[in-house]
Scaffold this motif. Structure first.
Motif, short mmCIF file in Angstrom:
data_model
loop_
_atom_site.label_atom_id
_atom_site.label_comp_id
_atom_site.label_asym_id
_atom_site.label_seq_id
_atom_site.Cartn_x
_atom_site.Cartn_y
_atom_site.Cartn_z
N LEU A 168 10.67 26.31 23.41
CA LEU A 168 11.21 25.51 24.52
C LEU A 168 12.70 25.25 24.33
O LEU A 168 13.49 25.34 25.28
CB LEU A 168 10.45 24.19 24.61
N ALA A 169 13.09 24.95 23.10
CA ALA A 169 14.48 24.60 22.81
C ALA A 169 15.42 25.79 22.94
O ALA A 169 16.64 25.61 23.02
CB ALA A 169 14.57 24.02 21.40
N MET A 170 14.87 27.02 23.00
CA MET A 170 15.70 28.20 23.15
C MET A 170 16.20 28.38 24.57
O MET A 170 17.16 29.13 24.82
CB MET A 170 14.92 29.45 22.74
N SER A 171 15.57 27.71 25.54
CA SER A 171 15.89 27.91 26.95
C SER A 171 16.96 26.93 27.42
O SER A 171 16.86 25.73 27.20
CB SER A 171 14.61 27.71 27.78
N HIS A 179 17.54 26.03 30.47
CA HIS A 179 16.98 25.14 31.50
C HIS A 179 15.92 24.20 30.91
O HIS A 179 15.94 23.00 31.19
CB HIS A 179 16.37 25.97 32.63
N ALA A 180 15.01 24.75 30.11
CA ALA A 180 13.92 23.91 29.60
C ALA A 180 14.42 22.88 28.60
O ALA A 180 13.91 21.76 28.55
CB ALA A 180 12.84 24.78 28.97
N ALA A 181 15.42 23.23 27.82
CA ALA A 181 15.95 22.27 26.85
C ALA A 181 16.58 21.07 27.54
O ALA A 181 16.64 19.97 26.96
CB ALA A 181 16.97 22.95 25.94
N ALA A 182 17.05 21.26 28.76
CA ALA A 182 17.68 20.18 29.51
C ALA A 182 16.71 19.45 30.43
O ALA A 182 17.10 18.48 31.10
CB ALA A 182 18.84 20.74 30.34
N ALA A 183 15.46 19.89 30.46
CA ALA A 183 14.49 19.28 31.36
C ALA A 183 14.10 17.89 30.90
O ALA A 183 14.11 17.58 29.70
CB ALA A 183 13.23 20.16 31.43
N ASP A 184 13.73 17.04 31.84
CA ASP A 184 13.24 15.71 31.53
C ASP A 184 11.93 15.82 30.75
O ASP A 184 11.00 16.54 31.16
CB ASP A 184 13.01 14.93 32.83
N ARG A 244 17.24 33.43 33.51
CA ARG A 244 17.95 34.16 34.55
C ARG A 244 17.27 34.01 35.91
O ARG A 244 17.93 33.93 36.94
CB ARG A 244 18.07 35.64 34.17
N ILE A 245 15.95 33.96 35.90
CA ILE A 245 15.24 33.70 37.15
C ILE A 245 15.58 32.29 37.65
O ILE A 245 15.86 32.07 38.83
CB ILE A 245 13.71 33.86 36.96
N TRP A 257 13.25 25.23 35.09
CA TRP A 257 12.65 25.34 33.76
C TRP A 257 11.13 25.56 33.81
O TRP A 257 10.50 25.79 32.77
CB TRP A 257 12.93 24.06 32.96
N VAL A 258 10.55 25.53 34.99
CA VAL A 258 9.08 25.55 35.09
C VAL A 258 8.49 26.86 34.59
O VAL A 258 7.46 26.88 33.91
CB VAL A 258 8.63 25.27 36.54
N ASP A 259 9.14 27.99 34.90
CA ASP A 259 8.59 29.27 34.45
C ASP A 259 8.46 29.33 32.93
O ASP A 259 7.46 29.83 32.41
CB ASP A 259 9.48 30.43 34.92
N LEU A 260 9.45 28.83 32.23
CA LEU A 260 9.42 28.90 30.77
C LEU A 260 8.28 28.05 30.22
O LEU A 260 7.53 28.49 29.33
CB LEU A 260 10.76 28.46 30.19
N VAL A 261 8.11 26.84 30.73
CA VAL A 261 7.02 25.98 30.25
C VAL A 261 5.67 26.62 30.51
O VAL A 261 4.78 26.60 29.65
CB VAL A 261 7.11 24.59 30.90
N CYS A 262 5.50 27.22 31.68
CA CYS A 262 4.22 27.86 32.02
C CYS A 262 4.00 29.16 31.24
O CYS A 262 2.85 29.58 31.04
CB CYS A 262 4.15 28.14 33.51
N LEU A 263 5.07 29.79 30.80
CA LEU A 263 4.97 31.02 30.00
C LEU A 263 4.57 30.73 28.56
O LEU A 263 3.85 31.53 27.93
CB LEU A 263 6.33 31.73 30.03
N LEU A 264 5.01 29.61 28.01
CA LEU A 264 4.87 29.38 26.57
C LEU A 264 3.43 29.35 26.06
O LEU A 264 3.19 29.83 24.95
CB LEU A 264 5.60 28.09 26.17
#
Length: 320
Positions: free
Chosen positions: A253-256, A258-263, A136-137, A231-238
């Motif tokens: 990662l796959a739950m997000s 944005h992150a699931a679609a990231a390169d 959402r962010i 997707w950066v917040d999710l990767v840095c949170l994990l």
């Protein structure tokens, strides 16, 4: 998260001048307080109840306690007014700064949260709420006035490569990382391109920076807010979520959205960069008032290198 080694200022121990400053801003006497002891600042972080029954969250810190925390609070005082009602965060009320007894103090106030956020401990619903919060962010455009995440410098692996003592320290923490320094330098150098974007990025999302508002997860502590990839917040949170028992990084990662679609290569770049930041930081002397932060940085860095090694070479366990 355990509060082991943490020492946070509480309302009863606040210097009289600072308490007066806060009550003057509130327009009422404080009759009760609840300290929120998580996090990585030695300052006050309390929900205060005024004589009129109003609940307000107030944070305050003095320069003698930790100069970096003061600068973070000043930065948050500049960022918070930029965040409008679309941002999942408690509404900003006011900030105040004053020299009291020769010590510079900064205080900020926000609407009080309804309760703690997900993550203590992590449950399936809490994990979903945290991932959703990051998404959402990332759905929001960064407001004008925020710096770009791409402009930040992550040259920690360069410093490791140039310093035999740092190199030895990294190798002692993680032999794989010690052998891969040149490779990690090259990956982290792709930071600017990897994180470029116009989305809002919290920049320091963790369980201790989450609360509950109106039944949903929201984020607090926004001094590091920037614009960047969604997707950066999710990767840095994990890394912190993995440490806290939330599950395997790739599954999270796959739950997000944005992150699931990231390169995939861009994710590797971010992992390399933040691994360098965490491990390099963990080898520095502890900052005043928050000695526990170095161990947390070390453990997050090790999650990052093991996760990255598994993504790159497919041979590493993700357990710290």
């Amino acid at each position: 998260m355990s509060a082991e080694g943490r020492s946070r200022l509480v309302w009863a121990d606040l210097p009289d001048g600072v308490a007066h400053l806060v009550q003057e801003q509130l327009g009422s006497e404080v009759v009760a307080s609840v300290s929120h002891d998580g996090g990585y600042s030695p300052g006050l972080a309390s929900t205060l109840v005024t004589g009129s029954g109003e609940r307000v969250f107030v944070k305050a810190v003095g320069e003698s306690m930790n100069t970096f925390a003061v600068e973070l609070y000043r930065r948050e005082a500049a960022v918070a007014p930029l965040l409008d009602e679309r941002v999942p965060a408690p509404a900003f009320r006011w900030s105040a700064e004053e020299s009291i007894g020769g010590d510079d103090w900064v205080a900020l106030a926000f609407d009080a949260a309804d309760g703690p956020g997900p993550g203590d401990p992590w449950t399936a619903d809490g994990i979903a709420a945290a991932v959703d919060l990051a998404d959402r962010i990332g759905d929001l455009d960064a407001p004008a006035g925020l710096p770009a995440f791409a402009d930040e410098q992550f040259r920690h692996w360069h410093e490791v490569a140039a310093d035999p003592e740092l190199s030895a320290g990294i190798a002692a923490l993680d032999p794989w990382a010690g052998e891969q320094v040149d490779r990690l330098v090259g990956l982290a150098d792709g930071w600017a391109d990897a994180v470029a974007g116009t989305a809002l990025v919290h920049g320091d999302l963790r369980a201790d920076n989450m609360v509950t508002l109106a039944g949903t997860a929201a984020a607090v502590d926004w001094p590091s807010a920037v614009s960047g990839a969604p997707w950066v917040d999710l990767v840095c949170l994990l890394p912190s979520m993995v440490l806290e028992g939330a599950g395997e990084a790739e599954e999270l990662l796959a739950m997000s959205r944005h992150a699931a679609a990231a390169d995939a290569e861009a994710v590797n770049v971010v992992l390399a960069a933040i691994a360098g930041y965490f491990l390099h930081s963990s080898l520095q002397p502890p900052p005043p008032g928050i000695p526990h932060v170095r161990r947390f940085q070390r453990d997050q860095g090790l999650v990052c290198t093991r996760w990255l090694g598994n993504r790159l070479d497919g041979t590493r366990t993700l357990e710290p």
